[in-house]
Scaffold this motif. Structure first.
Motif, short mmCIF file in Angstrom:
data_model
loop_
_atom_site.label_atom_id
_atom_site.label_comp_id
_atom_site.label_asym_id
_atom_site.label_seq_id
_atom_site.Cartn_x
_atom_site.Cartn_y
_atom_site.Cartn_z
N GLN A 1 0.80 -1.23 0.07
CA GLN A 1 -0.06 0.01 -0.09
C GLN A 1 0.73 1.42 0.06
O GLN A 1 2.14 1.04 0.06
CB GLN A 1 -1.11 0.02 1.12
CG GLN A 1 -0.37 -0.07 2.46
CD GLN A 1 -1.42 -0.57 3.69
OE1 GLN A 1 -2.64 -0.56 3.34
NE2 GLN A 1 -0.66 -0.91 4.73
N LYS A 2 0.31 2.37 -0.28
CA LYS A 2 0.84 3.51 -0.25
C LYS A 2 1.61 3.97 1.13
O LYS A 2 1.33 3.68 2.08
CB LYS A 2 -0.30 4.69 -0.26
CG LYS A 2 0.48 6.27 -0.83
CD LYS A 2 -0.55 6.95 -1.26
CE LYS A 2 -1.25 7.66 -0.59
NZ LYS A 2 -2.13 9.06 -1.01
N GLY A 3 2.81 4.30 0.75
CA GLY A 3 4.07 4.31 1.89
C GLY A 3 4.74 3.36 2.15
O GLY A 3 5.91 3.34 2.80
N GLY B 1 1.98 3.67 -5.42
CA GLY B 1 2.25 4.60 -4.51
C GLY B 1 3.39 4.06 -3.39
O GLY B 1 3.54 4.40 -2.37
N THR C 1 7.26 3.45 -2.88
CA THR C 1 8.51 3.83 -2.96
C THR C 1 9.62 3.18 -3.47
O THR C 1 9.98 1.90 -2.68
CB THR C 1 9.04 4.78 -1.91
OG1 THR C 1 8.10 5.50 -1.30
CG2 THR C 1 10.15 5.61 -2.05
N THR D 1 -5.12 2.83 -8.31
CA THR D 1 -4.69 3.69 -7.25
C THR D 1 -3.95 4.89 -7.99
O THR D 1 -3.59 5.87 -7.08
CB THR D 1 -3.49 2.92 -6.72
OG1 THR D 1 -2.78 2.26 -7.64
CG2 THR D 1 -4.07 1.85 -5.84
N THR D 2 -3.62 5.10 -9.16
CA THR D 2 -2.93 6.10 -9.86
C THR D 2 -3.11 7.36 -9.02
O THR D 2 -2.29 8.20 -8.93
CB THR D 2 -2.57 5.96 -11.08
OG1 THR D 2 -2.41 4.73 -11.83
CG2 THR D 2 -1.46 6.76 -11.82
N THR E 1 -4.87 8.41 -6.97
CA THR E 1 -4.82 8.72 -5.26
C THR E 1 -3.37 9.10 -4.94
O THR E 1 -3.47 9.56 -3.73
CB THR E 1 -5.12 7.54 -4.39
OG1 THR E 1 -4.09 6.30 -4.54
CG2 THR E 1 -6.66 7.02 -5.09
N ILE E 2 -2.30 8.99 -5.91
CA ILE E 2 -0.91 9.37 -5.40
C ILE E 2 -0.86 11.01 -5.30
O ILE E 2 -1.04 11.72 -6.20
CB ILE E 2 0.26 8.92 -6.45
CG1 ILE E 2 -0.14 7.27 -6.70
CG2 ILE E 2 1.46 9.06 -5.84
CD1 ILE E 2 -0.46 6.44 -5.30
N ASP F 1 3.66 12.00 -1.39
CA ASP F 1 4.12 10.75 -1.71
C ASP F 1 5.72 10.44 -2.10
O ASP F 1 6.06 11.02 -2.89
CB ASP F 1 2.98 10.01 -1.99
CG ASP F 1 1.56 9.82 -1.33
OD1 ASP F 1 1.80 10.05 -0.35
OD2 ASP F 1 0.46 10.11 -2.10
N HIS G 1 6.72 12.53 -5.49
CA HIS G 1 6.16 12.59 -6.76
C HIS G 1 5.94 14.09 -7.02
O HIS G 1 6.12 14.58 -8.26
CB HIS G 1 4.89 11.96 -6.36
CG HIS G 1 4.76 10.51 -6.70
ND1 HIS G 1 4.76 10.06 -7.86
CD2 HIS G 1 4.89 9.50 -5.81
CE1 HIS G 1 4.81 8.69 -7.90
NE2 HIS G 1 4.63 8.48 -6.47
#
Length: 613
Positions: free
Chosen positions: A93-95, A119, A121, A206-207, A209-210, A214, A235
């Motif tokens: 997930q993001k992060g 999202g 890294t 998801t794109t 939502t970034i 982030d 980003h």
């Protein structure tokens, strides 16, 4: 040092003369600047959004060339989506962070796009790392998985038991065109190509939502502790580079950018590639730079632009003339480190019209770009900055009676500092202590804050600068940052050496600074012929090739200051000149397997550029 002449200084008339050629770029540039400056930390932004936009603009155009492989924007996007969906299925997930250690090839590009869209890294691990430095780099960013190309697997295997990762999170790409043949994964590794192939090709949900804040990449820079530091590249920062450098380059969809720079560095992965994405153009990759293959590849890929660092330009200038270096489509180049003494010669010999020299650092908040195509400059900066007086002896900025810093006059050299604002934030390092050490407070008034770049530049007018030198505990050689502390640690481990001080010294006609170590021997020992061979062998084994000291100086004792800091200024100034010291000097000549005594004759030959370091 770069020396300026009055003709290098820029005034209004010089800029006015450049306007007619500049006009054609304006619409594309304004579109980029709009994206760059309307971004905030909370707006949807970044590589995934920009790449999907390029796919819509040019779905059947060629996005990527590598060896004999070719990918359209649509095909590359679908491959990245499959990798993205696979990681979403694992709960990424993001992060989250995933360490990626793959050499320049399509698998790396597809992976980076995939992770950007969800999202996650990408920690872009230097593919020449091994041992302690590799363990540190991976564990530092607390990844949920590591993606390794077969070409780097041995290095990861060697430290596997020290990595803080679950046993099933070691993901692998075969060293081949995995879209054609996924290969068979070795025991203990998950075949990423095989797994991803079972997932859908439509865009990950998801794109969009970034957000700007982030993390996109971790890029590693030399640490003063001797181990790499991980710098977060958000980003938002990518969008700034895309909106500025990417649109200044002004490529067209039929342009091909040839990149031989390692993609674990920002010049390759950010600067070269974002110009391609901004124009839905083609990115042509080579795994590793090769002088002999350079113009052959340019012809093969029909390249029209190239990415560079200063060292690459020097290698090309040193090569014997070839008929392939003319009659190609290359008119533009983008990168950094082009030396003023070869700038004009390079353009003339290879038919280059635009040198988009730029200045930026992975962690910094100030950037310059040669938008007006002047010679001998890192260009123009729209970001708030100052060039302040700096005392090299005390290693401190000069402050007036009231405690404020002083800006240098036009034509003078000073320390470059970038003002920290909402639009020019300082994203910083993973280490908060490190962040404190590079932020200067109360520079021109109470409460202001500036990022200390550690670089000396010359103010040449009209918000243009020339790069002069780098301060501090790193220096650049072979296009890489060398950590003096890392080299000192390795050199000091040699059994006969008690202490080592490492610094960079200039060799005529080369870029950056070559490594030199002033060494003190243990009491009562001397260096034998066997030592000269063994030292070269051990240093080469423990350090990347670019970090192995080229020169050694055998000292009776190391001079330090009252606070036990090494006296490097005097050592740098004397460098490897036998006339400036009566101490023993040693040199590791190109392709040599052992150090030899640096005689007056060898010194003169180095000065006369008889050796290609």
């Amino acid at each position: 040092m770069n020396h300026t002449t009055p003709s290098d200084l820029i005034g209004i008339a010089d800029v006015a003369a450049k306007i007619p050629k500049f006009i054609s770029k304006v619409p594309h540039l304004l579109s980029g600047l709009k994206q760059a400056y309307l971004r905030t930390s909370n707006t949807p932004a970044g590589l995934g959004i920009a790449f999907e936009k390029a796919v819509r603009h040019n779905p059947h155009g060629t996005a990527l060339l590598f060896e004999d492989q070719k990918f359209s924007y649509e095909a590359l996007n679908e491959w990245a989506n499959q990798i993205g969906h696979f990681y979403l299925s694992l709960g990424a997930q993001k992060g989250d962070v995933i360490a990626v250690m793959v050499e320049n090839r399509p698998e790396l590009i597809a992976t980076v796009i995939a992770l950007a869209k969800i999202g996650v890294t990408s920690a872009l691990v230097n593919t020449s790392q091994s041992g302690k430095a590799l363990t540190h780099s991976i564990n530092l960013v607390k990844p949920i998985a590591v993606i390794t190309g077969e070409e780097c697997r041995a290095a990861v295997e060697e430290v596997r038991q020290d990595l803080e990762l679950a046993a099933d999170r070691f993901h692998w790409f075969a060293d081949q065109a995995t879209q054609v043949d996924a290969g068979t994964a070795p025991q203990g590794w998950t075949n990423l190509a095989e797994k991803a192939d079972q997932f859908p090709k439509f865009n990950t949900p998801t794109t969009h939502t970034i957000q700007g804040k982030d993390g996109l990449f971790y890029i590693y820079t030399s640490g003063t502790t001797g181990l790499p530091k991980a710098v977060i590249f958000t980003h938002s920062r990518w969008t700034l580079a895309y909106g500025t450098y990417g649109h200044v380059l002004d490529l067209k969809p039929d342009d091909v950018m040839y990149c031989t720079l390692p993609l674990y560095h920002a010049t390759g992965i950010v600067v070269c590639w974002c110009g391609v994405i901004a124009s839905s153009a083609t990115f042509a990759l080579r795994r590793k730079y090769s002088t002999s293959a350079f113009w052959k590849d340019v012809k093969k890929f029909d390249a029209s632009a190239i990415g560079y660092v200063g060292e690459l330009c020097r290698y090309l200038m040193d090569a014997p003339p070839s008929e392939l270096e003319k009659g190609h489509r290359v008119t533009k180049m983008i990168g950094n480190g082009m030396r003023p003494n070869i700038w004009d010669k390079f353009k003339e010999r290879f038919g280059i019209e635009e040198v988009l020299e730029l200045y930026a650092s992975s962690e910094g908040n100030v950037g310059f770009s040669n938008v007006f195509n002047f010679d001998n400059t890192v260009g123009f900066s729209p970001t708030p900055y100052a060039i302040i007086e700096f005392d090299k002896e005390s290693n401190q900025p000069v402050r007036d009676a009231k405690g404020w810093c002083k800006k240098v006059k036009k034509g003078e050299v000073g320390l470059l500092v970038g003002k920290i604002t909402r639009r020019s934030p300082f994203d910083g390092y993973t280490d908060p202590e490190k962040n404190k050490s590079v932020i200067m407070k109360d520079v021109f008034k109470h409460g202001d804050a500036f990022f200390n770049t550690g670089d000396l530049v010359r103010d040449i007018g009209f918000r243009h600068a020339q790069f002069v030198d780098r301060l501090g505990d790193t220096f650049r050689w072979k296009g890489e940052n060398v950590s003096t502390t890392e080299v000192e640690n390795v050199v000091s481990e040699y059994e006969k050496i008690a202490e080592a001080v490492v610094y960079g010294v200039e060799i005529p006609h080369t870029n950056g600074r070559a490594g030199m170590a002033a060494i003190t021997l243990n009491e009562g020992v001397e260096l034998t012929a066997q030592d000269l061979k063994q030292m070269a062998s051990e240093f080469k084994k423990c350090l990347p090739a670019y970090a192995v000291p080229v020169f050694l100086r055998v000292q009776a004792q190391v001079e330090t200051t009252g606070t036990f800091k090494y006296q490097k200024n005097k050592l740098k100034e004397q460098a490897f000149d036998p006339d400036k010291t009566d101490e023993r000097l040693l040199v590791l000549l190109p392709n040599a397997t052992e150090y030899c005594d640096l005689t007056a004759e060898i010194f003169n030959n180095i000065q006369a550029y008889q050796y290609r370091f």
